[in-house]
Scaffold this motif. Structure first.
Motif, mmCIF file in Angstrom:
data_model
loop_
_atom_site.group_PDB
_atom_site.id
_atom_site.type_symbol
_atom_site.label_atom_id
_atom_site.label_comp_id
_atom_site.label_asym_id
_atom_site.label_seq_id
_atom_site.Cartn_x
_atom_site.Cartn_y
_atom_site.Cartn_z
ATOM 1 N N LEU A 62 -8.093 2.493 -1.815
ATOM 2 C CA LEU A 62 -6.752 2.660 -2.590
ATOM 3 C C LEU A 62 -6.649 1.455 -2.858
ATOM 4 O O LEU A 62 -6.013 0.619 -3.782
ATOM 5 C CB LEU A 62 -5.559 3.651 -2.171
ATOM 6 N N THR A 65 -8.671 -0.787 -4.947
ATOM 7 C CA THR A 65 -8.468 -0.084 -6.872
ATOM 8 C C THR A 65 -6.823 -0.938 -7.422
ATOM 9 O O THR A 65 -7.552 -1.690 -8.171
ATOM 10 C CB THR A 65 -7.850 1.356 -6.266
ATOM 11 N N LEU A 95 -8.796 9.665 -4.874
ATOM 12 C CA LEU A 95 -7.519 8.617 -4.721
ATOM 13 C C LEU A 95 -6.396 9.308 -4.254
ATOM 14 O O LEU A 95 -5.204 8.031 -4.011
ATOM 15 C CB LEU A 95 -7.877 7.563 -5.677
ATOM 16 N N THR A 98 -5.112 9.877 -1.266
ATOM 17 C CA THR A 98 -4.576 9.098 -0.438
ATOM 18 C C THR A 98 -3.319 8.321 -0.966
ATOM 19 O O THR A 98 -2.255 8.125 0.271
ATOM 20 C CB THR A 98 -4.958 7.527 -0.662
ATOM 21 N N VAL A 99 -2.808 8.851 -1.905
ATOM 22 C CA VAL A 99 -1.780 8.199 -2.485
ATOM 23 C C VAL A 99 -0.607 9.007 -2.578
ATOM 24 O O VAL A 99 0.338 8.920 -1.874
ATOM 25 C CB VAL A 99 -1.229 8.058 -4.669
#
Length: 150
Positions: A62, A65, A95, A98-99
C-alpha cells in the motif's frame, strides 16, 4: 524455494539469476524486478511464520502504491530458517482491505489516546521484544510458556 511460484511467467530469467553467488543476489533481484512488469516486494524473516508477516507486506504494498502510484505485482515473505517463500499477488481487493485495516488501526489509536480507564495487560508474542519484559510478570510467564524464540 520454488522459483516458479515467486516469479511466475519469467522463469528462465529467474533461473539464470539464481545461478549467481548469493552476494550478487541483491543487485540481480533488483535488475530482474525493475525489468519485469512491476515490482516484487520481498520481506526476509527469521524465526517462525506469523500471520502478521502477511499484513506487514500488504502494508508495504500500500505504501509503495501511494508513493509511486503503481502497486507491486507480487509480494513474498522469505523465511531464512526454513528456506521457503510465501508469495502473494497484489490485487485491488488486497489493497482495499489493507486500507480498511489502516483506517481501523488509526481509529483504535485515537480511541486509546482518549481512553481514561485502567489499561489491561495482553501478553502475547510481542512480549519477546517488549522493552518492559524484564519488569512484567505476565509477559515473562507468556514467554516461559510459549515455545517460540526470544
Amino acid at each position: 524455494f520454488d522459483v516458479d511460484e515467486l516469479v511466475g511467467d519469467d522463469l528462465e530469467r529467474a533461473r539464470y539469476i539464481m545461478r549467481f553467488p548469493s552476494h550478487s543476489w541483491q543487485w540481480l533481484w533488483k535488475k530482474f524486478i525493475v525489468e519485469s512488469e512491476g515490482k516484487v516486494l520481498i520481506d526476509f524473516k527469521s524465526g517462525r511464520s506469523m500471520p502478521s508477516h502477511l499484513d506487514d507486506l500488504r502494508f508495504y504494498a500500500l505504501v509503495e502504491t501511494l508513493r509511486i502510484g503503481t502497486p507491486p505485482r507480487r509480494l513474498a515473505t522469505y523465511y531464512l530458517d526454513q528456506g521457503r517463500f510465501l508469495p502473494e499477488d497484489v490485487t485491488v481487493d488486497l489493497l482495499e482491505s489493507t486500507v480498511s485495516r489502516v483506517i481501523a488501526s488509526a481509529e483504535r489509536i485515537v480511541a486509546l489516546a482518549e481512553f481514561d480507564g485502567e489499561p489491561t495487560e495482553s501478553p502475547g508474542p510481542a512480549c519477546r521484544w517488549c522493552a518492559e519484559r524484564d519488569d512484567c510478570p505476565s509477559g515473562q510467564r507468556f514467554i516461559e510458556d510459549d515455545p517460540g524464540q526470544i
